[in-house]
Design an enzyme around this catalytic site. Sequence first.
Site, PDB file in Angstrom:
ATOM      1  N   SER A  23       0.814  -1.220   0.000  1.00 52.39           N
ATOM      2  CA  SER A  23       0.000   0.000   0.000  1.00 52.39           C
ATOM      3  C   SER A  23       0.847   1.269   0.000  1.00 52.39           C
ATOM      4  O   SER A  23       0.312   2.375   0.041  1.00 52.39           O
ATOM      5  CB  SER A  23      -0.929   0.005   1.222  1.00 52.39           C
ATOM      6  N   ASN A 114      -1.576  -2.724  12.968  1.00 52.60           N
ATOM      7  CA  ASN A 114      -3.034  -2.579  12.994  1.00 52.60           C
ATOM      8  C   ASN A 114      -3.465  -1.314  13.734  1.00 52.60           C
ATOM      9  O   ASN A 114      -4.394  -0.624  13.327  1.00 52.60           O
ATOM     10  CB  ASN A 114      -3.681  -3.802  13.664  1.00 52.60           C
ATOM     11  N   HIS A 160     -40.731  21.586  -7.859  1.00 49.57           N
ATOM     12  CA  HIS A 160     -40.970  20.679  -9.005  1.00 49.57           C
ATOM     13  C   HIS A 160     -40.390  21.255 -10.294  1.00 49.57           C
ATOM     14  O   HIS A 160     -40.893  20.973 -11.384  1.00 49.57           O
ATOM     15  CB  HIS A 160     -42.460  20.387  -9.202  1.00 49.57           C
ATOM     16  N   ASN A 289     -19.998  26.459 -22.891  1.00 51.20           N
ATOM     17  CA  ASN A 289     -20.411  25.307 -22.085  1.00 51.20           C
ATOM     18  C   ASN A 289     -19.967  25.431 -20.626  1.00 51.20           C
ATOM     19  O   ASN A 289     -18.878  25.920 -20.351  1.00 51.20           O
ATOM     20  CB  ASN A 289     -19.830  24.017 -22.670  1.00 51.20           C
ATOM     21  N   GLU A 294     -20.457  20.948 -14.801  1.00 50.57           N
ATOM     22  CA  GLU A 294     -20.866  19.573 -15.132  1.00 50.57           C
ATOM     23  C   GLU A 294     -19.942  18.558 -14.465  1.00 50.57           C
ATOM     24  O   GLU A 294     -20.387  17.498 -14.015  1.00 50.57           O
ATOM     25  CB  GLU A 294     -20.861  19.385 -16.649  1.00 50.57           C
ATOM     26  N   LYS A 329      -8.021   3.610   2.494  1.00 49.22           N
ATOM     27  CA  LYS A 329      -7.217   4.804   2.203  1.00 49.22           C
ATOM     28  C   LYS A 329      -7.460   5.391   0.829  1.00 49.22           C
ATOM     29  O   LYS A 329      -7.599   6.614   0.687  1.00 49.22           O
ATOM     30  CB  LYS A 329      -5.736   4.474   2.409  1.00 49.22           C
TER      31      LYS A 329
HETATM   32  N1  ARG Z   1      -1.160  -1.350   5.114  1.00 50.16           N
HETATM   33  C1  ARG Z   1      -2.000  -1.883   6.131  1.00 50.16           C
HETATM   34  C2  ARG Z   1      -3.392  -1.234   6.077  1.00 50.16           C
HETATM   35  O1  ARG Z   1      -3.512  -0.279   5.447  1.00 50.16           O
HETATM   36  C3  ARG Z   1      -1.403  -1.631   7.465  1.00 50.16           C
HETATM   37  C4  ARG Z   1      -1.840  -2.592   8.501  1.00 50.16           C
HETATM   38  C5  ARG Z   1      -1.268  -3.904   8.177  1.00 50.16           C
HETATM   39  N2  ARG Z   1      -1.566  -4.877   9.163  1.00 50.16           N
HETATM   40  C6  ARG Z   1      -1.397  -6.158   8.882  1.00 50.16           C
HETATM   41  N3  ARG Z   1      -1.656  -6.974   9.842  1.00 50.16           N
HETATM   42  N4  ARG Z   1      -1.081  -6.584   7.702  1.00 50.16           N
HETATM   43  O2  ARG Z   1      -4.340  -1.684   6.654  1.00 50.16           O
END
Ligand code: ARG
Length: 462
Positions: A23, A114, A160, A289, A294, A329
């Site tokens: 990520s 986490n 309306h 336009n 839009e 995210k």
């Molecule tokens: N990149 C992970 C997320 O966005 C971070 C947490 C990862 N935790 C794990 N146990 N793989 O959630």
Amino acid sequence: MANLWSGRFAGDPDAALFEFGASFRFDRRLFEDDVRGSLAWAEGLERAGVLTRRDAGVIRAALEDIASRGASDPAFFTSEAAGKDEDVHSFVERELVLRVGDPGRRLHTGRSRNEQVAVDLRLYLKRRIPLLQNRIAALAAVLADQAEASGDALMPSYTHMRRAQPVLAAHFFLAHAAALRRDYGGFASVLAEADELPLGSGAIAGTSYAIDVQALAGRLGFSRIVLNSIDATGDRDFVASFLHASALGMVHLSRLAEDLILFTSEEFGFFDLADTAATGSSLMPQKKNPDPLELVRGKAGRVIGRLTGWLATMKGLPIGYSKDLQEDKEALFDAEDTLLASLNAAGSVTAGLSINRSVTGAAASGLLLATDVADYLVAKGMPFREAHEVVGALVRRLVGERRSFDVLTLDEWRAHSPLFDADVKASITPEGSVARKTTPQSTHPDAVARALEELRAWIKGK
Ligand code: ARG
């Protein structure tokens, strides 16, 4: 060591699958939050007696160096080593260990990604939401300027999408500002929801080290600690709330855009778009336009999609962390970027509008004064239901004859009710209609002036 968890495995992960799960591409946006969270965690570990003062100091200095490098050098995030980092947490930790060795390897004691990602996201929202609120207030200020510039100009209001009653054009602009103020408040609620410290939750069960979470909260600017570590590591309700606030904000911008698209069209001609806020056609030379409007309207669909997509991602998840949550995210960042860009676009288009007073004034006159005619009869003692019937019949006749109230002779008025008097002609005008409104939220010119003043005061207080 390829990543943060390689000890458990005999070989490297499949490159494509590792890339699929990575990520860093998008969560690098959480970089400064991640460093902040880590600085606080190092302090927490030191207070808990896990890190020596010396190690904590070494870690702090290195993290500060990493933070300033990240703030000044975009290439920092695209180095070859960074290309192999799974996420922003791995990136920061690798850079830390690179700088200080063993003390850096102690930083993750008692902590999990986490909770790290949860704290990062909350810190991110706490610093980014005020920017969105600032742009919301800025658009409200543009609407206030337009309300002021339109002075006593009249226009029809619509229900309306049919002509309803005359209003001040200022009242129309202030209506859109009222919706934006709710958005501002909606984001304030999201801020309050995000204002909880998840650190101390560990991966799910809490941490075994004597971490003073109250002190950590104070250091990071959180006013509360989460209630439950299992919930905290898997909770992204605050992301859903953010997406909801963003989607609703986009809905409001879309409705403003729709109004302006209609009202600047040849058919309405109420307002003109500035040349700088319009686009031409590659084929038809006459076209002007409203593309930016839009796009604002179109992008509302995209942000609504981010909200519904995210709710769908969350709905099947067992409590606690699952990797699905990483999908939060891109949804959040895209919604934020889209809303910010749309607020700016809506602001610059609205700032460039000019009103065609004669067109709006003419459109505010005619059969949309029918309610005023009924009120006239009520003032002379007729029950409203009967007055509605009488005026309805009069309107039916006038529609058939393609005429309006202003050309009726007194005899013609009286043919519909003897209660009509010579004063009816002067009374049934758009100006008279708005001037007869009495409530603070109405289009009475004094009420609108006060509403504008109140809006200005609100903006000033932001
Ligand atoms: N990149 C992970 C997320 O966005 C971070 C947490 C990862 N935790 C794990 N146990 N793989 O959630």
